[in-house]
Design a protein around this motif. Structure first.
Motif, short mmCIF file in Angstrom:
data_model
loop_
_atom_site.label_atom_id
_atom_site.label_comp_id
_atom_site.label_asym_id
_atom_site.label_seq_id
_atom_site.Cartn_x
_atom_site.Cartn_y
_atom_site.Cartn_z
N ALA A 325 0.85 -1.20 -0.11
CA ALA A 325 -0.13 -0.09 0.12
C ALA A 325 0.95 1.28 -0.09
O ALA A 325 0.45 2.30 -0.65
N SER A 326 1.97 1.16 0.65
CA SER A 326 3.04 2.43 0.70
C SER A 326 3.45 3.02 -0.56
O SER A 326 3.72 4.20 -0.73
N GLN A 327 3.31 2.15 -1.47
CA GLN A 327 4.11 2.69 -2.80
C GLN A 327 3.36 2.60 -3.86
O GLN A 327 3.55 2.96 -5.13
N MET A 328 1.85 2.70 -3.51
CA MET A 328 0.95 2.87 -4.58
C MET A 328 0.68 4.37 -5.10
O MET A 328 0.49 5.30 -4.17
N ILE A 329 0.46 4.75 -6.11
CA ILE A 329 -0.04 5.93 -6.56
C ILE A 329 -1.26 5.93 -7.21
O ILE A 329 -1.86 5.16 -7.57
N THR A 330 -2.11 7.15 -7.48
CA THR A 330 -3.33 7.11 -7.92
C THR A 330 -3.54 7.27 -9.39
O THR A 330 -2.28 7.86 -9.81
N PRO A 331 -4.31 6.97 -10.10
CA PRO A 331 -4.39 7.27 -11.66
C PRO A 331 -4.16 8.69 -12.05
O PRO A 331 -3.21 9.03 -13.06
N PRO A 332 -4.80 9.69 -11.23
CA PRO A 332 -4.34 11.09 -11.59
C PRO A 332 -2.75 11.28 -11.40
O PRO A 332 -1.99 12.19 -12.34
N GLU A 333 -2.15 10.69 -10.33
CA GLU A 333 -0.70 11.14 -10.27
C GLU A 333 -0.09 10.49 -11.24
O GLU A 333 1.11 10.67 -11.76
N LEU A 334 -0.57 9.20 -11.69
CA LEU A 334 0.08 8.61 -12.80
C LEU A 334 0.32 9.28 -14.10
O LEU A 334 1.22 9.32 -14.78
N LYS A 335 -0.93 10.13 -14.30
CA LYS A 335 -1.02 10.77 -15.43
C LYS A 335 0.14 11.95 -15.41
O LYS A 335 0.73 12.04 -16.72
N GLU A 336 -0.06 12.74 -14.44
CA GLU A 336 1.11 13.79 -14.45
C GLU A 336 2.50 13.19 -14.77
O GLU A 336 3.25 13.67 -15.32
N LEU A 337 2.76 12.07 -13.93
CA LEU A 337 4.14 11.32 -14.27
C LEU A 337 4.33 11.11 -15.50
O LEU A 337 5.49 11.17 -15.96
N ILE A 338 3.30 10.39 -16.13
CA ILE A 338 3.72 9.80 -17.70
C ILE A 338 3.81 11.06 -18.46
O ILE A 338 4.62 11.03 -19.32
N ASN A 339 3.04 12.27 -18.30
CA ASN A 339 3.01 13.50 -19.14
C ASN A 339 4.67 14.09 -19.01
O ASN A 339 5.25 14.32 -20.07
N THR A 340 5.23 14.14 -17.83
CA THR A 340 6.51 14.68 -17.64
C THR A 340 7.45 13.74 -18.12
O THR A 340 8.47 13.85 -18.94
N CYS A 341 7.33 12.45 -18.01
CA CYS A 341 8.33 11.37 -18.54
C CYS A 341 8.33 11.39 -20.00
O CYS A 341 9.34 11.32 -20.53
N ARG A 342 7.25 11.48 -20.50
CA ARG A 342 7.44 11.68 -22.14
C ARG A 342 7.95 12.59 -22.32
O ARG A 342 8.84 12.64 -23.62
N GLN A 343 7.81 14.07 -21.75
CA GLN A 343 8.62 15.05 -22.18
C GLN A 343 10.39 14.80 -21.97
O GLN A 343 11.01 15.25 -22.73
N ILE A 344 10.54 14.28 -20.78
CA ILE A 344 11.83 13.91 -20.48
C ILE A 344 12.44 12.92 -21.65
O ILE A 344 13.56 13.21 -22.15
N ASN A 345 11.98 11.96 -21.75
CA ASN A 345 12.17 11.16 -23.05
C ASN A 345 12.50 11.77 -24.33
O ASN A 345 13.48 11.30 -25.17
N LYS A 346 11.48 12.63 -24.73
CA LYS A 346 12.07 13.39 -26.00
C LYS A 346 13.43 14.21 -26.01
O LYS A 346 13.98 14.18 -26.99
N LEU A 347 13.60 14.72 -24.70
CA LEU A 347 14.84 15.59 -24.66
C LEU A 347 16.03 14.44 -24.62
O LEU A 347 17.15 14.91 -25.36
N VAL A 348 15.77 13.39 -23.84
CA VAL A 348 16.98 12.48 -23.81
C VAL A 348 17.22 11.96 -25.29
O VAL A 348 18.35 11.79 -25.78
N LYS A 349 16.10 11.59 -26.07
CA LYS A 349 16.31 11.08 -27.38
C LYS A 349 16.76 11.99 -28.22
O LYS A 349 17.72 11.72 -29.31
#
Ligand SMILES: O=C[C@H](O)[C@H](O)COP(=O)(O)O
Ligand SMILES: C=C(OP(=O)(O)O)C(=O)O
Length: 351
Positions: A325-349
């Protein structure tokens, strides 16, 4: 490893393969645009390399020292492009391509209703693959072992929910095979077979899972060096299955005082794996940190390190989760994380 000449005939190739088998070894054939390589599986010491070098159609025959040669860049036909990763196709998803892939879901499948809610949330957040443990590896026999541990009927039912959720929300699905006896059943229902951290060293399980012919999510043991991790991945490749997704999920913390995280996330594993092998590598910040407040920052860091994707534990009601339970995040939190990670991936690539 035996490298054939560019213009070697099929008969010459067949002849070399037959000669290798005569020496008691198995072969792995890697056919590329420019060359065909024969990987030798078994004890190479019995191989007369000078003799093999002289066979018609052979360009070069030599010993490969690394214990993980079949997954190594040196062996692969992707060797020329340092940055090229094997693309693993699951439904319409490409793991190892330009875009990062996000796997999300509960630690354990708890009920059909809970799973459907989480799947819907994960899909809306941008995840492409749904995860959920049916057989849970637990530290204590007194903890919840996953619905599948109750028996075959219960396992079949939980697996069918996963499949149904995948169909309903157009996601691929993945679950862990904890023991060899579970492999046939699990492989009927899911798209990706997971081998968990605790089973990283189980070579019989690895071979059984590999032979199902589906992509394997292969998690690093929390006490394994990178060399061990890659060497044991070779047991999957040796069965002819190179659709291996490596997963860094944290190693045992060191030192005397508090570490503040469940494990130490070894992010150097990402560029190291990408240099040493042609396999994609994902990161699981959920198990690594054990803390929902650290998932976002560690996900961003994993993307910056070049990970091909992330595996994140998600629950619509984290406090109620039956496992972790202590390491679960919620779907809205996941959405924010995915959006940021996609941007980071673009920069890295881009760089
Ligand atoms: O998901 C993986 C494990 O099953 C989970 O982290 C539980 O670990 P524990 O049994 O040590 O709590
Ligand atoms: C059991 C899991 O993780 P690990 O094997 O890394 O502990 C999991 O991902 O469900």
């Amino acid at each position: 490893m035996i490298i054939m000449k560019k213009d070697a005939t099929p008969e010459e190739l067949e002849n070399v393969i037959a000669e290798v088998r005569r020496c008691g070894l198995k072969t792995d054939i890697s056919k590329g645009e420019f060359r065909t390589i024969i990987g030798l599986i078994g004890d190479e010491k019995s191989i007369p390399f000078a003799y093999f070098s002289s066979l018609p159609g052979v360009k070069e025959a030599r010993m490969v020292e690394t214990p993980y040669k079949l997954i190594s860049r040196e062996y692969s036909n992707l060797w020329q492009a340092e940055g090229l990763t094997r693309e693993i196709k699951v439904k319409d998803i490409t793991i190892g391509g330009d875009e990062p892939v996000f796997i999300a879901g509960p630690c354990a499948v708890e009920s059909k209703e809970a799973l459907m809610k989480i799947a819907e949330g994960a899909k809306m957040a941008g995840a492409q693959i749904l995860r959920g443990g049916v057989y849970k590896p637990r530290s204590s026999v007194h903890s919840f072992q996953g619905l599948g541990s109750a028996g075959k009927d219960e396992a079949t039912e939980a697996l069918s929910w996963l499949k149904e959720a995948g169909e309903r929300f157009e996601m691929a699905v993945m679950t862990e095979i904890r023991g060899e006896s579970q492999a046939d059943l699990v492989a009927e229902y899911v798209d990706i077979l997971q081998v968990g951290s605790r089973n990283m060293y189980d070579q019989d399980l690895l071979a059984t899972v590999a032979r199902k012919g589906k992509p394997v999510m292969y998690k690093r043991h929390f006490g394994a060096s990178m060399e061990e991790f890659l060497s044991f991945a070779e047991y999957i490749a040796a069965e002819g299955n190179k659709d291996i997704i490596l997963c860094e999920r944290g190693i045992v913390p060191v030192g005397k005082g508090k570490n503040f995280t469940r494990y130490n996330l070894d992010l150097a594993a990402v560029p190291v794996a990408l240099k040493e092998t042609y396999l994609p590598i994902m990161v699981d910040p959920s198990h690594a940190t054990g803390r929902r407040d650290l998932i976002y920052s560690m996900s961003c860091a994993a993307m910056a390190a070049g990970a091909n994707g992330l595996m994140i534990e998600v629950h619509t009601n984290p406090a109620e989760a039956l496992v972790d339970a202590s390491q679960m995040i919620t779907p809205p939190e996941l959405k924010e994380l995915i959006n940021t990670c996609r941007q980071i991936n673009k920069l890295v690539k881009k760089h």
